[in-house]
Design a protein around this motif. Structure first.
Motif, PDB file in Angstrom:
ATOM      1  N   ASP A 141       0.802  -1.222   0.000  1.00 55.39           N
ATOM      2  CA  ASP A 141       0.000   0.000   0.000  1.00 55.39           C
ATOM      3  C   ASP A 141       0.836   1.275   0.000  1.00 55.39           C
ATOM      4  OD1 ASP A 141      -2.311  -1.501   0.001  1.00 55.39           O
ATOM      5  OD2 ASP A 141      -2.581  -1.412   2.173  1.00 55.39           O
ATOM      6  N   LEU A 142       2.155   1.156   0.125  1.00 56.83           N
ATOM      7  CA  LEU A 142       2.998   2.347   0.240  1.00 56.83           C
ATOM      8  C   LEU A 142       2.776   3.315  -0.913  1.00 56.83           C
ATOM      9  CD1 LEU A 142       5.409   4.012   1.347  1.00 56.83           C
ATOM     10  CD2 LEU A 142       6.916   2.468   0.075  1.00 56.83           C
ATOM     11  N   TRP A 143       2.809   2.817  -2.139  1.00 55.47           N
ATOM     12  CA  TRP A 143       2.773   3.705  -3.302  1.00 55.47           C
ATOM     13  C   TRP A 143       1.392   4.304  -3.522  1.00 55.47           C
ATOM     14  CZ3 TRP A 143       5.348  -0.986  -3.112  1.00 55.47           C
ATOM     15  CH2 TRP A 143       6.744  -0.887  -3.087  1.00 55.47           C
ATOM     16  N   LEU A 144       0.343   3.525  -3.271  1.00 54.75           N
ATOM     17  CA  LEU A 144      -1.007   4.082  -3.360  1.00 54.75           C
ATOM     18  C   LEU A 144      -1.230   5.111  -2.267  1.00 54.75           C
ATOM     19  CD1 LEU A 144      -3.821   4.216  -4.540  1.00 54.75           C
ATOM     20  CD2 LEU A 144      -4.441   2.196  -3.179  1.00 54.75           C
ATOM     21  N   ALA A 174       1.015   6.949  -0.954  1.00 56.57           N
ATOM     22  CA  ALA A 174       1.776   8.133  -1.367  1.00 56.57           C
ATOM     23  C   ALA A 174       1.004   8.939  -2.400  1.00 56.57           C
ATOM     24  CB  ALA A 174       3.127   7.702  -1.933  1.00 56.57           C
ATOM     25  N   ALA A 175       0.464   8.272  -3.399  1.00 55.57           N
ATOM     26  CA  ALA A 175      -0.293   8.975  -4.437  1.00 55.57           C
ATOM     27  C   ALA A 175      -1.488   9.707  -3.836  1.00 55.57           C
ATOM     28  CB  ALA A 175      -0.749   7.983  -5.509  1.00 55.57           C
ATOM     29  N   ARG A 176      -2.191   9.051  -2.938  1.00 53.94           N
ATOM     30  CA  ARG A 176      -3.357   9.685  -2.304  1.00 53.94           C
ATOM     31  C   ARG A 176      -2.959  10.901  -1.483  1.00 53.94           C
ATOM     32  NH1 ARG A 176      -6.165   4.010  -0.334  1.00 53.94           N
ATOM     33  NH2 ARG A 176      -7.571   3.728  -2.134  1.00 53.94           N
ATOM     34  N   ALA A 177      -1.861  10.781  -0.731  1.00 50.55           N
ATOM     35  CA  ALA A 177      -1.416  11.898   0.094  1.00 50.55           C
ATOM     36  C   ALA A 177      -0.973  13.079  -0.764  1.00 50.55           C
ATOM     37  CB  ALA A 177      -0.281  11.453   1.012  1.00 50.55           C
ATOM     38  N   LEU A 178      -0.244  12.796  -1.809  1.00 49.81           N
ATOM     39  CA  LEU A 178       0.223  13.860  -2.695  1.00 49.81           C
ATOM     40  C   LEU A 178      -0.942  14.577  -3.366  1.00 49.81           C
ATOM     41  CD1 LEU A 178       3.174  11.861  -4.187  1.00 49.81           C
ATOM     42  CD2 LEU A 178       3.447  14.098  -3.125  1.00 49.81           C
ATOM     43  N   VAL A 179      -1.846  13.814  -3.949  1.00 52.68           N
ATOM     44  CA  VAL A 179      -2.986  14.424  -4.634  1.00 52.68           C
ATOM     45  C   VAL A 179      -3.858  15.172  -3.634  1.00 52.68           C
ATOM     46  CG1 VAL A 179      -5.103  13.939  -5.925  1.00 52.68           C
ATOM     47  CG2 VAL A 179      -2.979  12.774  -6.530  1.00 52.68           C
ATOM     48  N   GLY A 180      -4.097  14.590  -2.463  1.00 55.87           N
ATOM     49  CA  GLY A 180      -4.908  15.261  -1.463  1.00 55.87           C
ATOM     50  C   GLY A 180      -4.295  16.565  -0.982  1.00 55.87           C
ATOM     51  N   ALA A 181      -2.974  16.581  -0.830  1.00 54.83           N
ATOM     52  CA  ALA A 181      -2.294  17.783  -0.343  1.00 54.83           C
ATOM     53  C   ALA A 181      -2.215  18.874  -1.395  1.00 54.83           C
ATOM     54  CB  ALA A 181      -0.888  17.425   0.134  1.00 54.83           C
ATOM     55  N   LEU A 182      -2.081  18.484  -2.656  1.00 57.77           N
ATOM     56  CA  LEU A 182      -1.818  19.467  -3.712  1.00 57.77           C
ATOM     57  C   LEU A 182      -3.060  19.948  -4.436  1.00 57.77           C
ATOM     58  CD1 LEU A 182       1.365  17.914  -5.404  1.00 57.77           C
ATOM     59  CD2 LEU A 182       1.225  19.500  -3.472  1.00 57.77           C
ATOM     60  N   LEU A 236      -0.471   4.007 -10.084  1.00 55.86           N
ATOM     61  CA  LEU A 236      -0.671   4.496 -11.450  1.00 55.86           C
ATOM     62  C   LEU A 236      -2.159   4.613 -11.768  1.00 55.86           C
ATOM     63  CD1 LEU A 236       0.290   5.292 -14.271  1.00 55.86           C
ATOM     64  CD2 LEU A 236       0.554   2.854 -14.794  1.00 55.86           C
ATOM     65  N   ASP A 237      -2.930   3.610 -11.402  1.00 51.71           N
ATOM     66  CA  ASP A 237      -4.378   3.655 -11.635  1.00 51.71           C
ATOM     67  C   ASP A 237      -5.010   4.831 -10.909  1.00 51.71           C
ATOM     68  OD1 ASP A 237      -4.215   1.384 -13.188  1.00 51.71           O
ATOM     69  OD2 ASP A 237      -4.879   0.020 -11.593  1.00 51.71           O
ATOM     70  N   TYR A 238      -4.516   5.111  -9.705  1.00 51.03           N
ATOM     71  CA  TYR A 238      -5.072   6.231  -8.937  1.00 51.03           C
ATOM     72  C   TYR A 238      -4.785   7.567  -9.628  1.00 51.03           C
ATOM     73  CZ  TYR A 238      -6.150   9.377  -5.116  1.00 51.03           C
ATOM     74  OH  TYR A 238      -6.692  10.400  -4.359  1.00 51.03           O
ATOM     75  N   TYR A 239      -3.550   7.762 -10.060  1.00 54.07           N
ATOM     76  CA  TYR A 239      -3.251   9.008 -10.770  1.00 54.07           C
ATOM     77  C   TYR A 239      -4.163   9.161 -11.984  1.00 54.07           C
ATOM     78  CZ  TYR A 239       1.128   9.578  -8.118  1.00 54.07           C
ATOM     79  OH  TYR A 239       2.058   9.749  -7.127  1.00 54.07           O
ATOM     80  N   ARG A 240      -4.337   8.104 -12.735  1.00 52.59           N
ATOM     81  CA  ARG A 240      -5.128   8.176 -13.964  1.00 52.59           C
ATOM     82  C   ARG A 240      -6.600   8.447 -13.703  1.00 52.59           C
ATOM     83  NH1 ARG A 240      -2.247   3.080 -17.188  1.00 52.59           N
ATOM     84  NH2 ARG A 240      -0.797   4.368 -18.413  1.00 52.59           N
ATOM     85  N   SER A 241      -7.095   7.984 -12.582  1.00 47.66           N
ATOM     86  CA  SER A 241      -8.539   8.090 -12.340  1.00 47.66           C
ATOM     87  C   SER A 241      -8.947   9.188 -11.367  1.00 47.66           C
ATOM     88  CB  SER A 241      -9.072   6.747 -11.790  1.00 47.66           C
ATOM     89  OG  SER A 241      -8.513   6.472 -10.511  1.00 47.66           O
ATOM     90  N   SER A 242      -8.015   9.628 -10.521  1.00 52.17           N
ATOM     91  CA  SER A 242      -8.431  10.464  -9.391  1.00 52.17           C
ATOM     92  C   SER A 242      -7.585  11.708  -9.172  1.00 52.17           C
ATOM     93  CB  SER A 242      -8.413   9.625  -8.101  1.00 52.17           C
ATOM     94  OG  SER A 242      -9.205   8.466  -8.240  1.00 52.17           O
ATOM     95  N   ALA A 243      -6.722  12.044 -10.105  1.00 49.08           N
ATOM     96  CA  ALA A 243      -5.805  13.165  -9.881  1.00 49.08           C
ATOM     97  C   ALA A 243      -6.208  14.419 -10.649  1.00 49.08           C
ATOM     98  CB  ALA A 243      -4.379  12.759 -10.260  1.00 49.08           C
ATOM     99  N   ASP A 244      -7.497  14.611 -10.863  1.00 49.76           N
ATOM    100  CA  ASP A 244      -7.961  15.819 -11.536  1.00 49.76           C
ATOM    101  C   ASP A 244      -7.492  17.060 -10.784  1.00 49.76           C
ATOM    102  OD1 ASP A 244      -9.264  14.178 -13.299  1.00 49.76           O
ATOM    103  OD2 ASP A 244     -11.248  14.427 -12.385  1.00 49.76           O
ATOM    104  N   GLY A 245      -6.993  18.032 -11.533  1.00 46.77           N
ATOM    105  CA  GLY A 245      -6.550  19.274 -10.927  1.00 46.77           C
ATOM    106  C   GLY A 245      -5.134  19.249 -10.402  1.00 46.77           C
ATOM    107  N   VAL A 246      -4.447  18.102 -10.552  1.00 43.40           N
ATOM    108  CA  VAL A 246      -3.065  17.965 -10.104  1.00 43.40           C
ATOM    109  C   VAL A 246      -2.202  17.545 -11.282  1.00 43.40           C
ATOM    110  CG1 VAL A 246      -1.509  16.658  -8.597  1.00 43.40           C
ATOM    111  CG2 VAL A 246      -3.748  17.362  -7.748  1.00 43.40           C
ATOM    112  N   ASN A 250       0.603  14.492 -16.883  1.00 44.32           N
ATOM    113  CA  ASN A 250      -0.628  13.732 -16.666  1.00 44.32           C
ATOM    114  C   ASN A 250      -0.667  12.433 -17.474  1.00 44.32           C
ATOM    115  OD1 ASN A 250      -1.354  15.786 -14.937  1.00 44.32           O
ATOM    116  ND2 ASN A 250      -2.663  16.808 -16.424  1.00 44.32           N
ATOM    117  N   THR A 251       0.485  11.788 -17.565  1.00 42.47           N
ATOM    118  CA  THR A 251       0.571  10.505 -18.235  1.00 42.47           C
ATOM    119  C   THR A 251       1.801   9.752 -17.734  1.00 42.47           C
ATOM    120  OG1 THR A 251       0.443   9.394 -20.384  1.00 42.47           O
ATOM    121  CG2 THR A 251       1.926  11.295 -20.224  1.00 42.47           C
ATOM    122  N   ARG A 252       1.979   8.564 -18.236  1.00 44.58           N
ATOM    123  CA  ARG A 252       3.137   7.731 -17.909  1.00 44.58           C
ATOM    124  C   ARG A 252       4.074   7.639 -19.117  1.00 44.58           C
ATOM    125  NH1 ARG A 252       3.873   2.058 -16.620  1.00 44.58           N
ATOM    126  NH2 ARG A 252       2.039   1.418 -17.810  1.00 44.58           N
TER     127      ARG A 252
END
Length: 213
Positions: free
Chosen positions: A78-81, A83-91, A138-148, A206-208
């Motif tokens: 769960d470390l990387w997910l 991390a992605a959630r924390a980064l997107v939530g903070a930014l 990666l799936d989280y960034y693609r689906s849930s990182a709107d505005g970041v 906004n891509t890989r």
């Protein structure tokens, strides 16, 4: 000259990204859980205590940054997910927020059959859970990182190791970059070159992208 924060700066990838960015004249902050383990970084790199899975920790280092690099490893699935959630939530609601550059696993790249390397039967079982964690990020960034603004970087799925810095590499999309023999190879040193190049001259927002020789 930019301001670059590297989470996981004590690791193989993160330490090389810090050194590459510092050598190019950027201001570099190494955000690590154990600051005492970073004595080998260039003397001009500022070391702070940081946790990429904590929104509060991300907010502490983000205001002056141009890019936040995620180069953490060795943790649970769960470390990387996280991390992605924390980064997107903070930014997400931060004015002029820095860009996320996430160094992810090559196992999330696609084979010629269109399947992920991590889903192949012969994929090493001891790495599968970590690979699934990187895939979830990666799936989280693609689906849930709107505005970041984010970029996910994938090295080769197998032949990726410390070695020489050549300054040369090629990039691709969701499949490994291969040479004329069908091999996908890269050193950590040239991964660092590719990461800092992407920060300096964005091409994959906004891509890989995949990177190899």
């Amino acid at each position: 000259m930019g301001n670059i924060v590297v989470f996981g700066a004590g690791g193989t990838a993160g330490s090389r990204i810090c050194a590459e960015a510092f050598d190019r004249g950027h201001r570099v902050v190494a955000a690590v859980r154990r600051p005492e383990a970073t004595s080998y970084l260039p003397a001009g790199v500022r070391v702070v205590t940081g946790d990429v899975t904590s929104e509060r920790s991300v907010r502490d280092v983000a205001p002056d940054a141009d890019a936040l690099v995620v180069a953490v490893g060795g943790g649970e699935r769960d470390l990387w997910l996280d991390a992605a959630r924390a980064l997107v939530g903070a930014l997400r609601d931060m004015p002029a927020a820095p860009r996320i550059v996430h160094v992810g696993g090559g196992s999330t790249l696609l084979t010629r059959k269109g399947t992920r390397f991590l889903d192949e039967p012969d994929f090493p079982e001891e790495y599968r859970e970590a690979a699934r964690g990187q895939a979830a990020a990666l799936d989280y960034y693609r689906s849930s990182a709107d505005g970041v603004r984010w970029t996910y970087v994938s090295p080769p799925p197998l032949e990726f190791h410390p070695g020489e810095r050549t300054g040369h590499y090629r990039v691709g999309g969701d499949e490994p970059v291969t040479d004329h023999e069908g091999r996908s190879v890269l050193t950590y040193e040239d991964l660092a070159v590719a990461v800092v190049d992407e920060i300096e001259t964005p091409r994959f927002e906004n891509t890989r992208f995949a990177v190899a020789y």
